[in-house]
Design an enzyme around this catalytic site. Sequence first.
Site, short mmCIF file in Angstrom:
data_model
loop_
_atom_site.label_atom_id
_atom_site.label_comp_id
_atom_site.label_asym_id
_atom_site.label_seq_id
_atom_site.Cartn_x
_atom_site.Cartn_y
_atom_site.Cartn_z
N GLU A 41 15.04 -10.87 -3.03
CA GLU A 41 13.63 -11.35 -2.64
C GLU A 41 13.02 -12.12 -3.72
O GLU A 41 13.40 -12.40 -4.77
CB GLU A 41 12.52 -10.12 -2.52
CG GLU A 41 12.51 -9.60 -1.10
CD GLU A 41 11.64 -10.71 -0.43
OE1 GLU A 41 11.05 -11.56 -1.07
OE2 GLU A 41 11.08 -10.32 0.84
N ARG A 45 4.52 0.64 -3.15
CA ARG A 45 5.26 -0.30 -4.04
C ARG A 45 4.75 -1.52 -4.25
O ARG A 45 4.15 -1.85 -3.02
CB ARG A 45 6.63 -0.18 -4.17
CG ARG A 45 7.37 -0.84 -2.90
CD ARG A 45 8.83 -1.30 -3.11
NE ARG A 45 9.43 -1.69 -1.87
CZ ARG A 45 9.70 -2.65 -1.55
NH1 ARG A 45 9.11 -3.63 -2.03
NH2 ARG A 45 10.37 -2.94 -0.44
N ASN A 97 5.12 -5.67 -3.69
CA ASN A 97 6.07 -6.42 -2.77
C ASN A 97 5.95 -7.81 -3.04
O ASN A 97 6.50 -8.16 -4.20
CB ASN A 97 5.99 -6.29 -1.26
CG ASN A 97 7.27 -6.38 -0.60
OD1 ASN A 97 8.17 -6.28 -0.89
ND2 ASN A 97 7.04 -7.08 0.66
N GLU A 144 7.63 2.42 4.47
CA GLU A 144 7.41 1.56 5.85
C GLU A 144 7.03 2.06 6.98
O GLU A 144 7.32 1.82 8.15
CB GLU A 144 9.09 0.65 6.08
CG GLU A 144 9.56 0.00 4.98
CD GLU A 144 10.71 -0.73 5.03
OE1 GLU A 144 11.16 -0.86 6.50
OE2 GLU A 144 11.42 -1.02 4.09
N ASN A 173 3.80 -9.39 3.20
CA ASN A 173 4.67 -10.42 2.77
C ASN A 173 3.78 -11.79 2.32
O ASN A 173 3.24 -12.22 3.16
CB ASN A 173 6.01 -10.66 3.38
CG ASN A 173 6.97 -10.01 3.25
OD1 ASN A 173 7.33 -10.09 1.91
ND2 ASN A 173 7.56 -8.92 3.78
N ASP A 207 9.37 -12.41 6.95
CA ASP A 207 9.33 -12.03 5.63
C ASP A 207 8.55 -12.97 4.64
O ASP A 207 7.42 -13.28 5.17
CB ASP A 207 10.90 -11.95 5.30
CG ASP A 207 10.95 -10.87 4.09
OD1 ASP A 207 10.27 -10.73 3.19
OD2 ASP A 207 11.93 -10.08 4.30
#
Length: 297
Positions: free
Chosen positions: A19, A102, A104, A123, A149, A198
Amino acid sequence: MSALFEPRCVWPLQAELGEGPVWSAAENALWFVDIKQQRLHRFDPAGGEGRSWAAPAPPGFLAPCEAGGFIVGLKTGLCRFDPATGAFSEPSPVEPGLPGNRLNDGAVDPAGRLWFGSMDDGEEQATGALYRLDAGGLSLAEPGYVITNGPAVSPDGRRLYHTDTLEQVIYAFDLSPGGELSGKRVFARIEPRGGYPDGPTVDAAGKVWTGLFGGWGVRCYSPHGELLRSVCFPCANITKIAFGGEDLLTAYATTAWKGLDGAGRAEQPLAGGLFTFRVDTPGQPQHRVRHEFTHPR
């Protein structure tokens, strides 16, 4: 060199959840993270070599700082990372009351503000939020996400894009000179079987690129939300792209094998690799964070 819009794998490192790619023009190198394997990675295109560092907690993103080094968004909070020593500072918690969350994805806007999101690590719960770090400290910009995202910002700094991955929607906001958001609206919606949007990225012409998790590719949209191009990949989970190279015409794409079983990984041997392809419009230069972290207000 990769052909125009034809991806090739340049580092088959098998990241579980690659990522957050960012281009460092000073180093002519690409940085990114592997969230699940708790690694920071650096790729040198000239030598075709990669180097990795172990992070003290799952890293969601890294962002270069004007003062040098990076801010890294860990599950445990924001910290500084010094590539010269490999040292991570003590993290400053962002959501101390939400241990199941967390951090991202994240990005830096043209004004040097850091924007990043949090998410439920399982999630499932809409406990995630979008945050802004600027001269005034850390502020909550918008709550109510399961998986955040982005964000990504237009070249003129007047529009911000942010993704609700599970809802398969990319939103656009008006962004004021002071960093306030308004005018939330749907920019693009991915069809049910098209994959999950994403990380988004905006090029120098204002076109919005998004990786598709489970969608086998990357899509490019006009500033008005019209689909302009789809780039197909040999693996399903494309997470985000960044533009690099001296001309900013090389797209680097991170991918993931997260969610694949043994048969799926055998069918997609390059899943989790770092890919490149050439584009016909350059990206924006990578902006740097101007402000240090202070606790939320």
